[in-house]
Design a protein around this motif. Structure first.
Motif, PDB file in Angstrom:
ATOM      1  N   HIS A   7      14.432  -2.385 -64.573  1.00  0.00           N
ATOM      2  CA  HIS A   7      15.791  -2.941 -64.725  1.00  0.00           C
ATOM      3  C   HIS A   7      16.812  -2.097 -63.971  1.00  0.00           C
ATOM      4  O   HIS A   7      17.780  -2.625 -63.433  1.00  0.00           O
ATOM      5  CB  HIS A   7      16.177  -3.048 -66.203  1.00  0.00           C
ATOM      6  N   GLN A   8      16.576  -0.781 -63.930  1.00  0.00           N
ATOM      7  CA  GLN A   8      17.523   0.071 -63.190  1.00  0.00           C
ATOM      8  C   GLN A   8      17.425  -0.205 -61.696  1.00  0.00           C
ATOM      9  O   GLN A   8      18.429  -0.348 -61.009  1.00  0.00           O
ATOM     10  CB  GLN A   8      17.237   1.545 -63.458  1.00  0.00           C
ATOM     11  N   SER A   9      16.191  -0.295 -61.188  1.00  0.00           N
ATOM     12  CA  SER A   9      16.064  -0.460 -59.736  1.00  0.00           C
ATOM     13  C   SER A   9      16.559  -1.843 -59.292  1.00  0.00           C
ATOM     14  O   SER A   9      17.031  -2.003 -58.183  1.00  0.00           O
ATOM     15  CB  SER A   9      14.627  -0.206 -59.280  1.00  0.00           C
ATOM     16  N   LYS A  10      16.496  -2.831 -60.201  1.00  0.00           N
ATOM     17  CA  LYS A  10      16.984  -4.169 -59.832  1.00  0.00           C
ATOM     18  C   LYS A  10      18.496  -4.322 -60.001  1.00  0.00           C
ATOM     19  O   LYS A  10      19.061  -5.354 -59.680  1.00  0.00           O
ATOM     20  CB  LYS A  10      16.283  -5.228 -60.696  1.00  0.00           C
ATOM     21  N   GLY A  11      19.155  -3.293 -60.565  1.00  0.00           N
ATOM     22  CA  GLY A  11      20.605  -3.376 -60.777  1.00  0.00           C
ATOM     23  C   GLY A  11      20.976  -4.122 -62.046  1.00  0.00           C
ATOM     24  O   GLY A  11      22.145  -4.432 -62.263  1.00  0.00           O
ATOM     25  N   ASN A  12      19.974  -4.411 -62.907  1.00  0.00           N
ATOM     26  CA  ASN A  12      20.261  -5.100 -64.175  1.00  0.00           C
ATOM     27  C   ASN A  12      20.828  -4.141 -65.214  1.00  0.00           C
ATOM     28  O   ASN A  12      21.455  -4.563 -66.180  1.00  0.00           O
ATOM     29  CB  ASN A  12      18.977  -5.678 -64.802  1.00  0.00           C
ATOM     30  N   TYR A  13      20.521  -2.859 -65.039  1.00  0.00           N
ATOM     31  CA  TYR A  13      20.847  -1.843 -66.047  1.00  0.00           C
ATOM     32  C   TYR A  13      21.463  -0.659 -65.313  1.00  0.00           C
ATOM     33  O   TYR A  13      20.766   0.067 -64.595  1.00  0.00           O
ATOM     34  CB  TYR A  13      19.547  -1.425 -66.740  1.00  0.00           C
ATOM     35  N   ILE A  14      22.784  -0.509 -65.456  1.00  0.00           N
ATOM     36  CA  ILE A  14      23.461   0.520 -64.653  1.00  0.00           C
ATOM     37  C   ILE A  14      24.210   1.525 -65.526  1.00  0.00           C
ATOM     38  O   ILE A  14      25.187   2.126 -65.090  1.00  0.00           O
ATOM     39  CB  ILE A  14      24.405  -0.122 -63.607  1.00  0.00           C
ATOM     40  N   THR A  15      23.738   1.692 -66.755  1.00  0.00           N
ATOM     41  CA  THR A  15      24.365   2.673 -67.654  1.00  0.00           C
ATOM     42  C   THR A  15      24.463   4.039 -66.979  1.00  0.00           C
ATOM     43  O   THR A  15      25.436   4.762 -67.166  1.00  0.00           O
ATOM     44  CB  THR A  15      23.526   2.763 -68.952  1.00  0.00           C
ATOM     45  N   PHE A  16      23.445   4.414 -66.217  1.00  0.00           N
ATOM     46  CA  PHE A  16      23.475   5.704 -65.517  1.00  0.00           C
ATOM     47  C   PHE A  16      23.728   5.506 -64.021  1.00  0.00           C
ATOM     48  O   PHE A  16      23.459   6.401 -63.222  1.00  0.00           O
ATOM     49  CB  PHE A  16      22.152   6.453 -65.723  1.00  0.00           C
ATOM     50  N   ASN A  17      24.233   4.351 -63.644  1.00  0.00           N
ATOM     51  CA  ASN A  17      24.385   3.975 -62.228  1.00  0.00           C
ATOM     52  C   ASN A  17      23.022   3.974 -61.534  1.00  0.00           C
ATOM     53  O   ASN A  17      22.004   3.845 -62.189  1.00  0.00           O
ATOM     54  CB  ASN A  17      25.383   4.863 -61.531  1.00  0.00           C
ATOM     55  N   GLY A  18      23.003   4.149 -60.201  1.00  0.00           N
ATOM     56  CA  GLY A  18      21.693   4.046 -59.568  1.00  0.00           C
ATOM     57  C   GLY A  18      21.642   4.701 -58.208  1.00  0.00           C
ATOM     58  O   GLY A  18      22.656   5.152 -57.670  1.00  0.00           O
ATOM     59  N   TYR A  19      20.447   4.785 -57.691  1.00  0.00           N
ATOM     60  CA  TYR A  19      20.177   5.316 -56.340  1.00  0.00           C
ATOM     61  C   TYR A  19      20.710   6.736 -56.192  1.00  0.00           C
ATOM     62  O   TYR A  19      20.675   7.494 -57.144  1.00  0.00           O
ATOM     63  CB  TYR A  19      20.675   4.330 -55.282  1.00  0.00           C
ATOM     64  N   THR A  20      21.239   7.074 -55.000  1.00  0.00           N
ATOM     65  CA  THR A  20      21.545   8.504 -54.759  1.00  0.00           C
ATOM     66  C   THR A  20      22.530   9.091 -55.765  1.00  0.00           C
ATOM     67  O   THR A  20      22.500  10.277 -56.036  1.00  0.00           O
ATOM     68  CB  THR A  20      22.153   8.704 -53.359  1.00  0.00           C
ATOM     69  N   ARG A  21      23.431   8.248 -56.299  1.00  0.00           N
ATOM     70  CA  ARG A  21      24.452   8.809 -57.172  1.00  0.00           C
ATOM     71  C   ARG A  21      24.169   8.535 -58.649  1.00  0.00           C
ATOM     72  O   ARG A  21      25.086   8.446 -59.469  1.00  0.00           O
ATOM     73  CB  ARG A  21      25.824   8.275 -56.762  1.00  0.00           C
ATOM     74  N   ARG A  22      22.897   8.424 -58.960  1.00  0.00           N
ATOM     75  CA  ARG A  22      22.525   8.234 -60.352  1.00  0.00           C
ATOM     76  C   ARG A  22      22.910   9.478 -61.157  1.00  0.00           C
ATOM     77  O   ARG A  22      22.929  10.596 -60.621  1.00  0.00           O
ATOM     78  CB  ARG A  22      21.003   8.020 -60.412  1.00  0.00           C
ATOM     79  N   CYS A  23      23.185   9.283 -62.442  1.00  0.00           N
ATOM     80  CA  CYS A  23      23.576  10.395 -63.319  1.00  0.00           C
ATOM     81  C   CYS A  23      22.534  11.516 -63.282  1.00  0.00           C
ATOM     82  O   CYS A  23      21.341  11.265 -63.476  1.00  0.00           O
ATOM     83  CB  CYS A  23      23.694   9.870 -64.753  1.00  0.00           C
ATOM     84  N   LEU A  24      22.997  12.747 -63.069  1.00  0.00           N
ATOM     85  CA  LEU A  24      22.048  13.871 -63.031  1.00  0.00           C
ATOM     86  C   LEU A  24      21.681  14.342 -64.436  1.00  0.00           C
ATOM     87  O   LEU A  24      20.717  15.067 -64.614  1.00  0.00           O
ATOM     88  CB  LEU A  24      22.673  15.049 -62.258  1.00  0.00           C
ATOM     89  N   GLY A  25      22.488  13.939 -65.423  1.00  0.00           N
ATOM     90  CA  GLY A  25      22.222  14.407 -66.782  1.00  0.00           C
ATOM     91  C   GLY A  25      21.480  13.393 -67.629  1.00  0.00           C
ATOM     92  O   GLY A  25      21.333  13.587 -68.840  1.00  0.00           O
TER      93      GLY A  25
END
Ligand code: HEM
Length: 465
Positions: free
Chosen positions: A401-419
């Motif tokens: 779901h994250q890779s498809k952009g359905n779930y972006i609570t932590f955003n995605g790709y290079t700027r995904r949440c580090l924590g």
């Protein structure tokens, strides 16, 4: 505005701002009917036309093209504002070389291996605080949990990232912890007006609440530094040397970052690490209070599967616990909506729609994660079983779901949440300790309120069952 995307007329945004409608209310009533049809909508915010995205394919396209749609925070949007003063230029908002520099300094300190012993102790203490307070409260009234969860979140952040014991769980009056609540209280009055007309904030000294907010921000800034400066004369013990604060202090000492960048990053991390966690845990407790069967199942899972000296790996192997965490963060993404990207060039969303250069671009995690086109007709229901039944299935669904952009609570790709790894374990540990020691329900007389201005705030009143 260009392109064929729909827009909300300016007077509607203004009317809602003047009525004090929060972000969630504005989203549900004004944006949702259009975003669910078109996946994106123009509206007037912060003195300009912005585009907000919710369609998964648009979101992934923008997150993947950070060079074209770059990160940009309050310091670029409203440089004279109270949030720019607090957060300055920091790892979350920075772009390109500056982001690479901040990330190279801070990432090892945020993503270091950690043990959960102290997290468990602090979570046990939180459960004990709930029980003590319920005992002191009249038997037919609930306890408002938020202040306790906040003390816990600040205490955990202090130890794991700043290498300081702030004592918030032992003492209800730790100034650094109280300041955030006071800041929230001082930005909420007039918040929507300042959001719509940021130019007004240039006259901040005319508004007593804003004057107070600026003073509080300065106090937060100096207190975080004051709490951590002693590390300079007392070098950290070997097991603590890799905590985030020490990487930042070494970089400041070596001149790799300036004093301003040092403080901006510390302040931003302090807010990101505490406020998101507060919202995540109170939301999970709220849903578990409403869904007592799920709370009971979780208690059974925890009691049957965890030994008394459990590790992070043990916690991360529990399926229902993982599903409850993911499902809570789906329905209640702590960063529900943000307009913090700037198109440096024209950005095609698909064959028809283009975001023109110079546009501020936002995303709504709340929007995409409650969209029936993406999550089905029961998108707005709390249902951990939608994630699967085994831990492998559940984690696979989370990744997909994250890779498809359905779930972006932590955003995605290079700027995904580090924590995110730490945050998920932190959330799971506290839920384990809570279900082991307390059972709770929602106070029947209580209505959940959420007011969203710039910092999420929510208040829960729960009762021991
Ligand atoms: C439930 C808790 C959390 C949530 C929901 C969350 C969410 C997010 C989101 C949505 C972003 C991207 C923001 C944007 O696009 O502007 C982000 C970035 C970030 N978060 Fe978190 N966060 C959480 C906890 C934490 C914690 C505990 C830390 C560490 C102390 C942390 C550190 C960061 C950092 C360093 C970034 C910037 C990443 C980059 O751009 O390289 N977060 N977080």
């Amino acid at each position: 505005r260009t392109g064929k995307l729909p827009f909300i007329p300016f007077h509607i945004s203004l009317y809602d701002a003047l009525r004090g409608v929060g972000k969630t209310g504005f989203y549900d009533n004004r944006l949702r009917p259009l975003t669910e049809k078109y996946g994106a909508v123009w509206y007037w915010s912060a003195g300009r036309w912005v585009v907000i995205l919710t369609k998964p394919s648009y979101l992934t396209r923008v997150f993947r093209n950070e060079q074209t749609v770059s990160k940009a925070g309050f310091i670029k949007k409203v440089p004279w504002g109270v949030f720019a003063r607090l957060m300055g230029e920091n790892i979350i908002d920075a772009h390109d070389d500056q982001w690479k520099l901040f990330s190279s300094i801070m990432k090892p300190g945020i993503q270091r291996p950690f043990t959960i012993d102290s997290l468990v102790q602090k979570s046990e203490k939180l459960a004990q605080l709930f029980l003590e307070n319920q005992e002191q409260t009249s038997s037919n009234m609930g306890v408002t949990i938020d202040p306790f969860v906040h003390r816990w979140a600040v205490s955990v952040f202090g130890e794991y990232f700043l290498d300081v014991e702030l004592g918030c769980l032992e003492n209800a009056h730790v100034r650094l912890e109280q300041l955030i609540g006071e800041l929230n209280d001082s930005v909420i009055p007039l918040g929507p007006i300042f959001t719509e007309f940021p130019i007004l904030e240039r006259l901040w000294w005319l508004f007593p609440a804003r004057r107070r907010a600026f003073a509080l921000v300065d106090e937060i800034d100096s207190l975080i530094v004051a709490h951590t400066e002693h590390h300079l004369s007392n070098p950290p013990s070997p097991e603590n040397v890799n905590k985030m604060i020490h990487f930042l202090q070494r970089a400041r000492l070596e001149g790799t970052i300036s004093e301003w960048h040092y403080r901006s990053n510390l302040n931003m991390m302090f807010i990101a690490g505490n406020e998101n966690m507060l919202f995540a845990v109170t939301s999970a407790m709220w849903e578990l209070a409403k869904n007592l069967n799920i709370q009971d199942d979780l208690r059974k899972e925890v009691n049957c599967s965890l030994s008394s000296d459990y590790s992070a790996n043990d916690v991360n192997a529990l399926p229902l616990l993982a599903a409850v965490a993911y499902e809570t963060l789906r329905l209640y993404p702590p960063l529900s909506q943000f307009i913090n990207r700037l198109a440096l060039d024209d950005m095609p969303l698909d064959d028809v729609h283009v975001i023109p250069k110079g546009t501020w671009v936002g995303w709504s995690a709340y929007g995409v994660q409650t969209d029936p086109n993406v999550w089905g007709p029961r998108a707005k229901e709390f249902d951990p079983s939608r994630w699967g039944s085994t831990i492998e299935e559940i984690n696979d669904a989370f990744r997909l779901h994250q890779s498809k952009g359905n779930y972006i609570t932590f955003n995605g790709y290079t700027r995904r949440c580090l924590g995110s790894g730490f945050a998920l374990t932190q959330m799971k540990v506290v839920l384990c300790e809570l279900v082991k020691k307390v059972s709770w329900t929602k106070d029947p007389s209580y209505q959940l309120t959420t007011t969203v201005v710039s910092l999420n705030s929510q208040s829960n009143q729960l009762k021991r069952s």
